[in-house]
Design an enzyme around this catalytic site. Structure first.
Site, PDB file in Angstrom:
ATOM      1  CG  ASP A   1      -2.239   0.720   0.922  1.00  0.00           C
ATOM      2  OD1 ASP A   1      -2.254   1.584   0.024  1.00  0.00           O
ATOM      3  OD2 ASP A   1      -3.245   0.433   1.589  1.00  0.00           O
TER       4      ASP A   1
ATOM      5  CD  GLU B   1     -19.833   6.159   4.196  1.00  0.00           C
ATOM      6  OE1 GLU B   1     -19.568   5.266   5.016  1.00  0.00           O
ATOM      7  OE2 GLU B   1     -20.831   6.117   3.453  1.00  0.00           O
TER       8      GLU B   1
END
Length: 864
Positions: free
Chosen positions: A270, A615
């Site tokens: 990542d 979100e």
């Protein structure tokens, strides 16, 4: 595994071809396998070149004909961050379709658009970010807690379903296994125990995870994608697992992924996850970047999103890693490039025309998927579908928000149909009122006036970008912005495709022509370097240690023109930046006045919920109930709850349309509203899809891929990764709406199922035939769901999904749905071997149209 085509030639042809072959080095020979070519080319590289090729922004090696290549591309629900593309519903919405075949069709269209966009880019010097053929999707983490901001990117809370839907994504992206070249490469992420929290993911340690939870919940979807769909990339996660950073976990990457499962593809970190190994305040498991780089590669990470692996030559020199170990990883990296044909000329996939991008066929597919994602949660007194002739009011913060519909990790469609537009196209003007009512979270709402800005005859702000912080030389890119600026490089998002995320600058210009005289205000907040001008007069900006902001009000005259100019720069090689900018007015909201304005309507359609602004991934959210992109509670924001309650008190019939990427606790709304439709973030055709459901032009059949809880009290601590009391598989209480639940406008009846045999052995299969009858008044679709339970296992899941099928059943008809169960269906956690394997014994097969135990029928079977 894919079989590359073999070539058979006559002796004469072979002799004629030999002189040409003599001039071709092995890595240049397309007749050799990708593995053979990768071995040859790696042997020709210097150590510095090897390290460069193991970073996501891979430099060219001109002497060997290797072009620059950027591995970073996104396609969560359509080609993302690269301009025009079809935008399908967010992943969690597509999961609600319970339709694997349609999902495969969607991602086949996505891979068509991706190949067409790649071919249209200038590839003379290589592929830049968001142009390449390697896509970091799907996200198959288990959505274990609705508070996780990135759960919207997943396929729900069930490991079997995540695997089934994830495999459809991979197959659609990568193309047929028998193709000479891979169409694209997919990437399963984030391996392995990862599902928030966002705010501390760079230091968080997921520890004391029961081996059963690891094997039974967190790993199965990844195993499916590796062993059944041949996914070509795996992305390791930010957090630690049992003390080790996931991208440096020998257990996860070497022992499980490679040795146990046989994965031979690329493991990519990542973004900047290897920095976390040694950065102060993060994991701090390693002393420095050299140690971190060596550890990551030795643990199985081949490719870094970031630049830490530039330290590999120094790590080799210090004896921390051998060059031969570097070669092992780089061979996998280069093999992938040969598999894609990225280094060859004659690749059939490059001939897909650009006209497929956001074409009419794909627009229709976006509508079809949006319709199939709609979940009807409640329908008191059959208020839906709405009848013609009713006077309708549309209210709520999501009624006319096209950007909300795109979710996150999205592209930009040519047109987005909001619910407001869709209803205006259906309802006579005399029978329709649009009244915003309230914002998502506050008693004021922002009325942007960017629609009154233009430049050089084009609507919006002209945006000019340079890939240097001084705005020097020829601009890198130009575009026009017609919405409030909401730019960030968090999550390594670029302000515009291929613009740098560090050391870049921009100029934004517009002529603002107000439609009325009065005061307007400028709102600006950034972590970059900015200056702002009105008619070439600079307006002072407040600067702090980490941010700059401007709240400036000025008077305007109707018809006058005001030249607005915003200069921006981010002169840094580290960190993230952001830029929020808008011109407009804050309009106070009076809920009583809003209710009064709709007093004469028959039905209020309330488009509520939340939005991707609230979100998402590691966001800077400073609103009560939201933290770092995650939610701290799961209720509908208070201002919306108040307005819905006032509408109910005024005697209004309310149809609540909930837009969200996660479960919302809709207890008051279930009491105050006649109907509830869960619409997710439904993509470019979302408004049309919702309207078609509300008016019965489409009969909803979507099902919840996550549990909808009554309140946050039904959830364990967010940072607890134990599955106890989590999701329908282990939950002891009754939720508000169960996993797999969803209503229809017709009525389905499940008959008594029959098994082809009462027992099953290793290597065999049985067939469960379930009669499903449509005894209602409308053709429709139903999702047949099959769960398994092992009564003797008191510690295991109370039921767990093992098969599902979405079937169409006409009115008056019965469809006998055949479900095949094999040995794998009976894999259960075995304490003695600490593994998942078929266990002998008695099982219960539960079948029906949701996971709600009170509605499921049961049939017994024995595994012998």
């Amino acid at each position: 595994m894919k079989r590359k085509k073999r070539f058979f030639v006559s002796l004469g042809c072979l002799l004629a071809f030999l002189p040409l072959m003599a001039q071709v080095l092995p890595y240049q020979n397309p007749l050799l396998s990708p593995t053979e070519r990768a071995v040859d080319i790696v042997d020709r590289l210097t150590l510095n070149e090897k390290a460069s090729l193991m970073q996501h922004s891979s430099a060219a090696v001109p002497r060997l004909g290797i072009k620059a290549y950027n591995w970073w591309n996104e396609a969560c629900h359509g080609v993302a961050r690269a301009g025009l593309a079809t935008v399908y519903p967010q992943s969690i919405g597509m999961a609600a379709s319970f339709d694997k075949e349609l999902l495969f069709e969607v991602f086949t269209s996505v891979s068509d658009e991706a190949r067409a966009k790649a071919a249209a880019n200038d590839r003379g010097s290589g592929m830049r970010q968001y142009q390449g053929l390697t896509f970091w999707t799907p996200n198959i983490n288990i959505f274990r807690d609705p508070r996780w901001g990135r759960g919207q990117e997943t396929y729900g809370e069930d490991p079997y379903m995540a695997g089934q839907m994830g495999m459809a994504v991979v197959r659609g992206l990568q193309g047929p296994e028998e193709s000479e070249y891979d169409k694209l490469h997919a990437c399963a992420k984030h391996f392995a125990v990862h599902s928030g929290p966002e705010w501390n993911r760079h230091e968080y340690n997921a520890e004391n995870i029961a081996l059963r939870d690891l094997r039974e919940t967190y790993l199965p979807a990844f195993k499916d994608l590796v062993q059944k769909a041949n996914v070509k990339e795996i992305m390791c996660a930010y957090n630690r697992y049992e003390g080790e950073p996931c991208c440096g976990s020998d257990l996860l990457l070497n022992k499980i992924l490679r040795e146990e499962w046989g994965f031979d593809g690329v493991v990519v970190s990542d973004c900047w996850a290897i920095n976390d190994f040694w950065s102060k305040g993060h994991h701090e498991t390693h002393a420095n970047a050299k140690e971190a780089s060596a550890s990551a590669v030795l643990s199985g990470t081949d490719l870094e999103c970031g630049q830490n692996l530039s330290n590999l030559p120094a790590a080799v020199q210090d004896g921390l890693i051998k060059e031969s170990d570097v070669d092992v990883s780089l061979r996998r990296v280069m093999k992938a490039r040969f598999e894609l044909g990225e280094m060859d000329e004659d690749v059939s996939w490059t001939k897909i025309p650009y006209s497929v991008v956001d074409c009419d066929e794909h627009k229709a597919l976006a509508l079809k998927m949006a319709q199939k994602s709609m979940v009807l949660l409640q329908n008191k007194n059959n208020i839906l579908p709405l009848k013609d002739g009713l006077k309708i009011a549309l209210m709520g913060p999501n009624a006319n928000d096209s950007i909300m519909q795109w979710g996150n990790y999205n592209g930009t469609p040519s047109h987005t149909v909001t619910l407001l537009e869709a209803l205006q196209n259906r309802i006579p003007e005399t029978d329709f009122i649009y009244e915003l009512g309230c914002d998502h979270t506050s008693l004021t709402t922002r009325q942007s006036l960017i629609n009154l800005c233009s430049f050089e005859g084009n609507r919006g702000f002209k945006a000019t970008y340079w890939n240097n912080p001084e705005s020097e030389g020829e601009p890198f890119a130009e575009t026009y912005i017609t919405t409030p600026f909401r730019f960030t490089t968090a999550g390594a998002t670029t302000f515009l495709a291929n613009v740098n995320i560090h050391n870049f600058s921009a100029l934004y210009e517009a002529q603002f022509k107000p439609e009325k005289t009065g005061a307007v205000d400028i709102r600006l907040q950034t972590t970059g370097v900015v200056s702002f001008f009105i008619n070439d007069t600079e307006i002072p900006i407040r600067s702090g240690m980490r941010a700059s902001s401007l709240n400036y009000t000025f008077d305007v005259v109707e018809g006058e023109s005001y030249y607005l100019k915003l200069k921006f720069a981010f002169p840094s090689t580290v960190g993230t930046t952001s830029l929020d900018f808008d011109i407009g007015n804050d309009v106070p909201v009076n809920l009583d006045i809003a209710v009064e304005r709709v007093k004469d309507v028959d039905v209020v359609i309330f488009a509520g919920g939340i939005s991707p602004k609230l979100e998402g991934e590691e966001m800077n959210v400073n609103i009560s109930g939201f933290k770092g992109g995650d939610r701290t509670d799961i209720e509908l924001p208070e201002v919306q709850r108040q307005l819905v309650a006032k509408l109910k008190a005024a005697g209004k019939k309310i149809v609540f349309v909930n837009f969200s990427g996660s479960a919302i606790a809709l207890v008051p709304e279930s009491e105050n509203c006649e109907a509830i439709v869960q619409a997710w973030y439904p993509g470019q055709a979302g408004g049309e899809a919702v309207a078609s459901v509300l008016y019965g032009e489409y009969n909803p059949a979507g099902k919840l891929p996550v549990t909808f809880y009554k309140n946050v009290g039904q959830l364990p601590d967010f940072e607890d990764y134990s599955m106890k009391n989590r999701t329908y598989r282990y939950m002891e209480e009754k939720p508000l709406f169960a996993f797999g639940y969803g209503l229809s406008y017709t009525t389905f009846q499940f008959g008594k199922a029959k098994l082809s045999r009462k027992s099953i052995k290793d290597g065999k299969q049985i067939t469960l035939t379930i009669p499903v009858s449509n005894i209602g008044k409308m053709d429709g679709e139903e999702v047949v769901q099959v769960y398994l339970r092992r009564p003797s296992d008191q510690e295991g899941p109370v039921r767990t999904l093992r098969a599902f099928e979405r079937v169409a059943v006409p009115v008056g008809a019965t469809n006998k749905v055949a479900i095949t169960l094999n040995s794998e269906s009976f894999e259960w956690f075995d304490d003695s071997s600490e593994s998942m394997r078929p266990l002998k014994g008695d099982y219960e097969i539960l079948y029906g149209n949701s996971s709600d135990i009170t509605t499921l029928q049961t049939i017994k079977v024995t595994y012998r």
